[in-house]
Design a protein around this motif. Structure first.
Motif, PDB file in Angstrom:
ATOM      1  N   ARG A 111     -29.881 -40.078  32.748  1.00 42.67           N
ATOM      2  CA  ARG A 111     -30.538 -40.063  31.436  1.00 42.67           C
ATOM      3  C   ARG A 111     -30.317 -38.743  30.705  1.00 42.67           C
ATOM      4  O   ARG A 111     -29.705 -38.715  29.640  1.00 42.67           O
ATOM      5  N   PHE A 112     -30.821 -37.649  31.272  1.00 39.73           N
ATOM      6  CA  PHE A 112     -30.666 -36.340  30.610  1.00 39.73           C
ATOM      7  C   PHE A 112     -29.172 -36.021  30.440  1.00 39.73           C
ATOM      8  O   PHE A 112     -28.741 -35.543  29.394  1.00 39.73           O
ATOM      9  N   GLY A 113     -28.404 -36.326  31.479  1.00 37.45           N
ATOM     10  CA  GLY A 113     -26.970 -36.014  31.450  1.00 37.45           C
ATOM     11  C   GLY A 113     -26.212 -36.773  30.374  1.00 37.45           C
ATOM     12  O   GLY A 113     -25.124 -36.349  29.969  1.00 37.45           O
ATOM     13  N   TYR A 114     -26.783 -37.891  29.911  1.00 37.05           N
ATOM     14  CA  TYR A 114     -26.096 -38.644  28.853  1.00 37.05           C
ATOM     15  C   TYR A 114     -25.804 -37.744  27.663  1.00 37.05           C
ATOM     16  O   TYR A 114     -24.735 -37.830  27.049  1.00 37.05           O
ATOM     17  N   TRP A 115     -26.752 -36.871  27.331  1.00 35.57           N
ATOM     18  CA  TRP A 115     -26.584 -36.077  26.112  1.00 35.57           C
ATOM     19  C   TRP A 115     -25.511 -35.012  26.274  1.00 35.57           C
ATOM     20  O   TRP A 115     -24.821 -34.675  25.311  1.00 35.57           O
ATOM     21  N   GLN A 165     -31.590 -49.710  23.448  1.00 35.62           N
ATOM     22  CA  GLN A 165     -32.830 -49.584  24.209  1.00 35.62           C
ATOM     23  C   GLN A 165     -33.373 -48.159  24.149  1.00 35.62           C
ATOM     24  O   GLN A 165     -32.606 -47.201  24.078  1.00 35.62           O
ATOM     25  N   HIS A 166     -34.681 -48.071  24.233  1.00 35.42           N
ATOM     26  CA  HIS A 166     -35.307 -46.762  24.422  1.00 35.42           C
ATOM     27  C   HIS A 166     -35.066 -46.279  25.857  1.00 35.42           C
ATOM     28  O   HIS A 166     -34.865 -47.088  26.767  1.00 35.42           O
ATOM     29  N   TRP A 167     -35.101 -44.995  26.044  1.00 34.86           N
ATOM     30  CA  TRP A 167     -35.356 -44.307  27.314  1.00 34.86           C
ATOM     31  C   TRP A 167     -34.262 -44.378  28.370  1.00 34.86           C
ATOM     32  O   TRP A 167     -33.817 -43.370  28.883  1.00 34.86           O
ATOM     33  N   ALA A 168     -33.828 -45.577  28.776  1.00 38.54           N
ATOM     34  CA  ALA A 168     -32.945 -45.661  29.952  1.00 38.54           C
ATOM     35  C   ALA A 168     -32.236 -47.003  29.967  1.00 38.54           C
ATOM     36  O   ALA A 168     -32.583 -47.914  29.230  1.00 38.54           O
ATOM     37  N   GLY A 169     -31.241 -47.078  30.836  1.00 37.22           N
ATOM     38  CA  GLY A 169     -30.551 -48.347  31.045  1.00 37.22           C
ATOM     39  C   GLY A 169     -29.310 -48.458  30.179  1.00 37.22           C
ATOM     40  O   GLY A 169     -28.947 -47.541  29.439  1.00 37.22           O
ATOM     41  N   ARG A 193     -21.970 -45.234  33.439  1.00 39.47           N
ATOM     42  CA  ARG A 193     -23.255 -44.589  33.663  1.00 39.47           C
ATOM     43  C   ARG A 193     -24.364 -45.635  33.742  1.00 39.47           C
ATOM     44  O   ARG A 193     -24.211 -46.749  33.270  1.00 39.47           O
ATOM     45  N   ARG A 194     -25.480 -45.207  34.325  1.00 37.45           N
ATOM     46  CA  ARG A 194     -26.639 -46.111  34.411  1.00 37.45           C
ATOM     47  C   ARG A 194     -27.486 -46.055  33.150  1.00 37.45           C
ATOM     48  O   ARG A 194     -28.357 -46.901  32.956  1.00 37.45           O
ATOM     49  N   ALA A 195     -27.249 -45.057  32.312  1.00 36.17           N
ATOM     50  CA  ALA A 195     -28.054 -44.933  31.086  1.00 36.17           C
ATOM     51  C   ALA A 195     -27.195 -44.400  29.952  1.00 36.17           C
ATOM     52  O   ALA A 195     -26.308 -43.578  30.172  1.00 36.17           O
ATOM     53  N   GLY A 196     -27.467 -44.879  28.744  1.00 38.58           N
ATOM     54  CA  GLY A 196     -26.781 -44.365  27.571  1.00 38.58           C
ATOM     55  C   GLY A 196     -25.886 -45.406  26.937  1.00 38.58           C
ATOM     56  O   GLY A 196     -25.866 -46.564  27.332  1.00 38.58           O
ATOM     57  N   LEU A 197     -25.155 -44.954  25.921  1.00 32.48           N
ATOM     58  CA  LEU A 197     -24.154 -45.798  25.266  1.00 32.48           C
ATOM     59  C   LEU A 197     -22.790 -45.472  25.833  1.00 32.48           C
ATOM     60  O   LEU A 197     -22.517 -44.301  26.136  1.00 32.48           O
TER      61      LEU A 197
END
Ligand SMILES: NC(=O)c1ccc[n+]([C@@H]2O[C@H](COP(=O)([O-])OP(=O)(O)OC[C@H]3O[C@@H](n4cnc5c(N)ncnc54)[C@H](OP(=O)(O)O)[C@@H]3O)[C@@H](O)[C@H]2O)c1
Length: 326
Positions: A160-164, A247-251, A304-308
């Motif tokens: 999650r954080f790493g997505y940015w 989606q918000h937050w995660a996934g 990744r597990r989260a992000g676009l």
């Protein structure tokens, strides 16, 4: 502390706790099914906590410290029953997801909790953590219940954080799609600060383990600066993002750290208990740098597990440029 039993120890946080304890001279035993290795220097006892005799190999000795990271109330209840009487200190890694109030800013550990999960309930993370905490309460003043918020750092499997870091880095001179930031905060803790606290503290009771509240816009600025991003940022509003399946937050297809506007308290909780009990908090810029280095090593274009994905982000940006409203 001379010996510790980690129920887990082969995962991300529990592995970092094991590593930290080993570095401090503790004799560490990890109990896990064993799909992944325990850190060098720790013993691994294989056991499946779904089995009634999971603790047979570790229950006939005294432990200075047991650390449990399970999110299954039945596992935690069985561990307390099997090991509780011979353990001097117990740390249970819970979560700030135990709290039912996601609105109040600055709430401390006395905030209301979700109802505890009961046997037969459909699995829900927060209520399971509450039921697990309740099992640990049986240990009285030998127990610490740590409630982390979003844990960040190299190797984070949650992405999650790493997505940015990845989003700003892969964009280079191109645009990055941002969620609305007005009124939003972000609150994180570094995995190694948390591991050090769990290893060293003697406090008992429940403690929120989390960093300072930062305006979400400042977090994005730190990532942009750290990556050397030279492109622009394009903010979409809440309704537009939701309407476009983000989606918000995660996934998958999410913008991590973005929360619904009404969840004002979710990443704005009190960390006074953590700080007064000696919990370390490294600067946010150091966490961003650590995560950026890790993302570059793992590859900013990886799945990744989260992000676009990069492609999803390009398509959304193109759609936004075509729409008069965002
Ligand atoms: N990530 C966050 O931002 C965040 C935020 C708040 C709280 N938390 C909490 O932080 C903790 C994360 O710990 P972690 O990173 O070490 O978790 P993890 O990577 O999921 O590891 C879980 C550990 O438990 C073992 N395990 C799982 N199922 C088992 C079974 N049936 N029998 C025996 N062992 C089993 C795993 O090993 P095997 O698979 O080999 O069995 C592993 O060692 C969790 O309590 C989580 O709820 C996380």
């Amino acid at each position: 502390m001379t010996n510790a039993l980690i129920l887990g120890g082969t995962g991300w946080l529990s592995g970092r706790i094991a590593r930290r304890m080993l570095d401090d001279g503790v004799i560490v035993t990890c109990l896990a099914r064993g799909g992944r290795a325990a850190p060098d220097g720790a013993s691994l006892v294989r056991g499946d906590r779904d089995d009634p005799d999971a603790y047979a190999a570790v229950e006939a000795q005294d432990w200075d410290h047991v650390i449990d990271v399970s999110s299954r109330a039945d596992h935690v209840t069985a561990a307390v029953a099997a090991l509780g009487t011979r353990t001097a200190r117990w740390t249970y890694v819970s979560s700030m997801s135990v709290y039912s109030d996601e609105v109040t800013v600055g709430a401390d550990e006395s905030a209301p909790l979700h109802p505890a999960a009961e046997a037969g309930d459909e699995y829900e993370y927060g209520p399971q953590k509450v039921a697990a905490e309740n099992a640990v309460h049986a240990l009285g003043d030998r127990a610490l219940i740590v409630r982390p918020g979003l844990i960040v750092g190299a190797g984070d499997p949650g992405d999650r954080f790493g997505y940015w870091a990845a989003a700003f880095d892969r964009a280079g001179a191109g645009d990055v799609l941002l969620p609305p930031t007005e009124g939003r905060t972000a609150q994180v803790i570094h995995v190694d600060d948390l591991a050090a606290f769990i290893t060293a503290t003697r406090v008992t009771g429940a403690i929120n383990a989390i960093g300072a509240q930062h305006p979400l816009a400042d977090v994005f600025t730190l990532f942009r600066t750290a990556t050397g991003h030279t492109g622009g940022t394009v903010s979409a509003d809440e309704e537009w993002l939701v309407a476009h399946g983000v989606q918000h937050w995660a996934g998958e297809r999410s913008l991590p750290l973005w929360l619904p506007a009404e969840m004002t308290g979710f990443m704005a909780r009190s960390n006074a208990g953590y700080r007064v009990n000696g919990g370390a908090l490294r600067p946010l810029a150091d966490m961003v740098a650590d995560v950026l280095q890790d993302e570059r090593t793992r590859g900013v274009g990886r799945e990744r597990r989260a992000g676009l994905t990069g492609r999803q982000e390009h398509e959304l940006l193109a759609e936004l440029r075509r729409s008069p409203l965002r």
